[in-house]
Design an enzyme around this catalytic site. Structure first.
Site, PDB file in Angstrom:
ATOM      1  N   SER A 181     -67.825 -48.746  20.133  1.00  0.00           N
ATOM      2  CA  SER A 181     -67.692 -49.878  19.206  1.00  0.00           C
ATOM      3  C   SER A 181     -66.698 -50.911  19.743  1.00  0.00           C
ATOM      4  O   SER A 181     -66.876 -52.121  19.530  1.00  0.00           O
ATOM      5  CB  SER A 181     -67.301 -49.405  17.804  1.00  0.00           C
ATOM      6  OG  SER A 181     -65.994 -48.895  17.778  1.00  0.00           O
ATOM      7  N   ARG A 211     -60.969 -33.248  39.372  1.00  0.00           N
ATOM      8  CA  ARG A 211     -60.714 -34.597  38.846  1.00  0.00           C
ATOM      9  C   ARG A 211     -60.802 -35.637  39.962  1.00  0.00           C
ATOM     10  O   ARG A 211     -61.304 -36.734  39.766  1.00  0.00           O
ATOM     11  CB  ARG A 211     -59.295 -34.655  38.269  1.00  0.00           C
ATOM     12  CG  ARG A 211     -59.248 -34.541  36.781  1.00  0.00           C
ATOM     13  CD  ARG A 211     -57.836 -34.725  36.260  1.00  0.00           C
ATOM     14  NE  ARG A 211     -57.629 -33.881  35.090  1.00  0.00           N
ATOM     15  CZ  ARG A 211     -58.166 -34.089  33.900  1.00  0.00           C
ATOM     16  NH1 ARG A 211     -58.952 -35.108  33.684  1.00  0.00           N
ATOM     17  NH2 ARG A 211     -57.929 -33.262  32.903  1.00  0.00           N
ATOM     18  N   HIS A 221     -55.181 -47.896  22.751  1.00  0.00           N
ATOM     19  CA  HIS A 221     -54.737 -46.611  22.217  1.00  0.00           C
ATOM     20  C   HIS A 221     -54.440 -46.776  20.730  1.00  0.00           C
ATOM     21  O   HIS A 221     -53.722 -47.707  20.342  1.00  0.00           O
ATOM     22  CB  HIS A 221     -53.491 -46.135  22.967  1.00  0.00           C
ATOM     23  CG  HIS A 221     -53.011 -44.808  22.477  1.00  0.00           C
ATOM     24  ND1 HIS A 221     -53.647 -43.623  22.796  1.00  0.00           N
ATOM     25  CD2 HIS A 221     -51.996 -44.472  21.651  1.00  0.00           C
ATOM     26  CE1 HIS A 221     -53.035 -42.623  22.192  1.00  0.00           C
ATOM     27  NE2 HIS A 221     -52.022 -43.109  21.494  1.00  0.00           N
ATOM     28  N   ASP A 274     -51.017 -43.033  28.472  1.00  0.00           N
ATOM     29  CA  ASP A 274     -50.715 -43.862  27.306  1.00  0.00           C
ATOM     30  C   ASP A 274     -49.333 -44.532  27.395  1.00  0.00           C
ATOM     31  O   ASP A 274     -48.639 -44.697  26.391  1.00  0.00           O
ATOM     32  CB  ASP A 274     -50.840 -43.048  26.006  1.00  0.00           C
ATOM     33  CG  ASP A 274     -52.269 -42.578  25.770  1.00  0.00           C
ATOM     34  OD1 ASP A 274     -53.191 -43.279  26.204  1.00  0.00           O
ATOM     35  OD2 ASP A 274     -52.451 -41.511  25.166  1.00  0.00           O
ATOM     36  N   GLN A 297     -59.073 -53.099  13.300  1.00  0.00           N
ATOM     37  CA  GLN A 297     -58.089 -53.927  14.025  1.00  0.00           C
ATOM     38  C   GLN A 297     -58.324 -53.871  15.530  1.00  0.00           C
ATOM     39  O   GLN A 297     -58.120 -54.863  16.237  1.00  0.00           O
ATOM     40  CB  GLN A 297     -56.659 -53.473  13.710  1.00  0.00           C
ATOM     41  CG  GLN A 297     -56.178 -53.880  12.337  1.00  0.00           C
ATOM     42  CD  GLN A 297     -56.269 -55.374  12.126  1.00  0.00           C
ATOM     43  OE1 GLN A 297     -55.822 -56.163  12.949  1.00  0.00           O
ATOM     44  NE2 GLN A 297     -56.888 -55.779  11.023  1.00  0.00           N
ATOM     45  N   GLU A 298     -58.711 -52.687  16.028  1.00  0.00           N
ATOM     46  CA  GLU A 298     -59.000 -52.562  17.465  1.00  0.00           C
ATOM     47  C   GLU A 298     -60.047 -53.584  17.883  1.00  0.00           C
ATOM     48  O   GLU A 298     -59.942 -54.222  18.936  1.00  0.00           O
ATOM     49  CB  GLU A 298     -59.503 -51.148  17.793  1.00  0.00           C
ATOM     50  CG  GLU A 298     -58.466 -50.059  17.575  1.00  0.00           C
ATOM     51  CD  GLU A 298     -58.964 -48.673  17.992  1.00  0.00           C
ATOM     52  OE1 GLU A 298     -59.676 -48.568  19.005  1.00  0.00           O
ATOM     53  OE2 GLU A 298     -58.641 -47.687  17.298  1.00  0.00           O
TER      54      GLU A 298
HETATM   55  C1  GRF Z   1     -60.919 -45.794  19.540  1.00  0.00           C
HETATM   56  O1  GRF Z   1     -60.154 -45.491  18.398  1.00  0.00           O
HETATM   57  C2  GRF Z   1     -60.029 -45.850  20.731  1.00  0.00           C
HETATM   58  O2  GRF Z   1     -58.810 -46.459  20.503  1.00  0.00           O
HETATM   59  C3  GRF Z   1     -59.854 -44.374  20.974  1.00  0.00           C
HETATM   60  O3  GRF Z   1     -61.154 -43.847  20.824  1.00  0.00           O
HETATM   61  C4  GRF Z   1     -61.855 -44.641  19.899  1.00  0.00           C
HETATM   62  C5  GRF Z   1     -63.110 -45.106  20.576  1.00  0.00           C
HETATM   63  O4  GRF Z   1     -64.009 -45.717  19.728  1.00  0.00           O
HETATM   64  N1  GRF Z   1     -59.208 -44.071  22.201  1.00  0.00           N
HETATM   65  P1  GRF Z   1     -65.259 -46.514  20.313  1.00  0.00           P
HETATM   66  O5  GRF Z   1     -65.969 -45.628  21.340  1.00  0.00           O
HETATM   67  O6  GRF Z   1     -64.764 -47.790  20.923  1.00  0.00           O
HETATM   68  O7  GRF Z   1     -66.142 -46.750  19.120  1.00  0.00           O
END
Ligand code: GRF
Length: 198
Positions: free
Chosen positions: A13, A69, A113, A149, A177-178
């Site tokens: 998203s 990794r 984050h 982070d 908000q993201e």
């Molecule tokens: C978000 O909350 C991001 O900050 C966290 O994982 C989630 C990912 O959501 N690390 P999406 O895949 O962008 O919907």
């Protein structure tokens, strides 16, 4: 041309919000920037289909197919470098990256984050904020360094923690908000790097 490569693991998203902002705010005309590719470590990541509907190239590098990794990160870097990225955006990318990978993209690797860093690095940020009695939570966009982070903070947004919040309700409010913050922070980065151009 400034190519942006977005790495995802899931629903995507945040990636979708960035793609929409790039179209709506004409990043190509304003910054000479475009979302060149979306790369996932999981073939089933829902975000891949969203990217394709916007005509964006996608690639999958399944981490389970690599013994170490380092081997995974090498394959990932190959997929990313195929698009000569000016900026690599981690958007819900749930793998810890090796110092080799981080160093390769130093200064052009950003992450989002879901906490107000330096509080609550790592997982389960929302439950941890509720358990600690925080009155506010939020989200941070930061440059990626070898420490998980951490790294210079580019942008933050604050969200209230409400008395009845569960981790899920708080996560939903933070995620909204993201979706505002990440495109804004990337646009600011693009504007900044454009203005330094000769
Ligand atoms: C978000 O909350 C991001 O900050 C966290 O994982 C989630 C990912 O959501 N690390 P999406 O895949 O962008 O919907």
């Amino acid at each position: 041309m400034k190519n942006i490569v977005i790495l995802i693991s899931g629903g995507g998203s945040n990636m979708a919000a960035i793609v929409r902002a790039a179209e709506r705010d004409r990043w190509l005309e304003r910054f000479g920037a475009r979302i060149a590719a979306v790369v996932s470590n999981k073939a089933e990541a829902g975000g891949l289909a969203i990217a394709r509907t916007h005509g964006i190239e996608t690639a999958v590098v399944p981490h389970k197919e690599f013994a170490t990794r380092e081997a995974f990160d090498e394959a990932l870097a190959k997929a990313v470098d195929a698009h000569s990225p000016a900026l690599v955006v981690l958007a819900g990318f749930m793998r810890i990256l090796t110092p080799g990978f981080v160093g390769r993209y130093a200064g052009r690797l950003v992450n989002i984050h879901p906490s107000l860093l330096p509080a609550f690095p790592g997982l389960n940020t929302h439950q941890r904020a509720i358990d600690a009695g925080c009155k506010v939570a939020g989200v941070t966009v930061h440059q990626v360094t070898t420490e998980l982070d951490h790294g210079p903070i580019l942008a933050q947004a604050v969200v209230p923690v409400l008395p009845d919040d569960t981790a899920a309700t708080l996560a939903g409010r933070v995620l909204a908000q993201e979706h505002q913050l990440y495109p804004r922070a990337i646009a600011a980065w693009l504007a900044d790097t454009s203005s330094h151009k000769p």
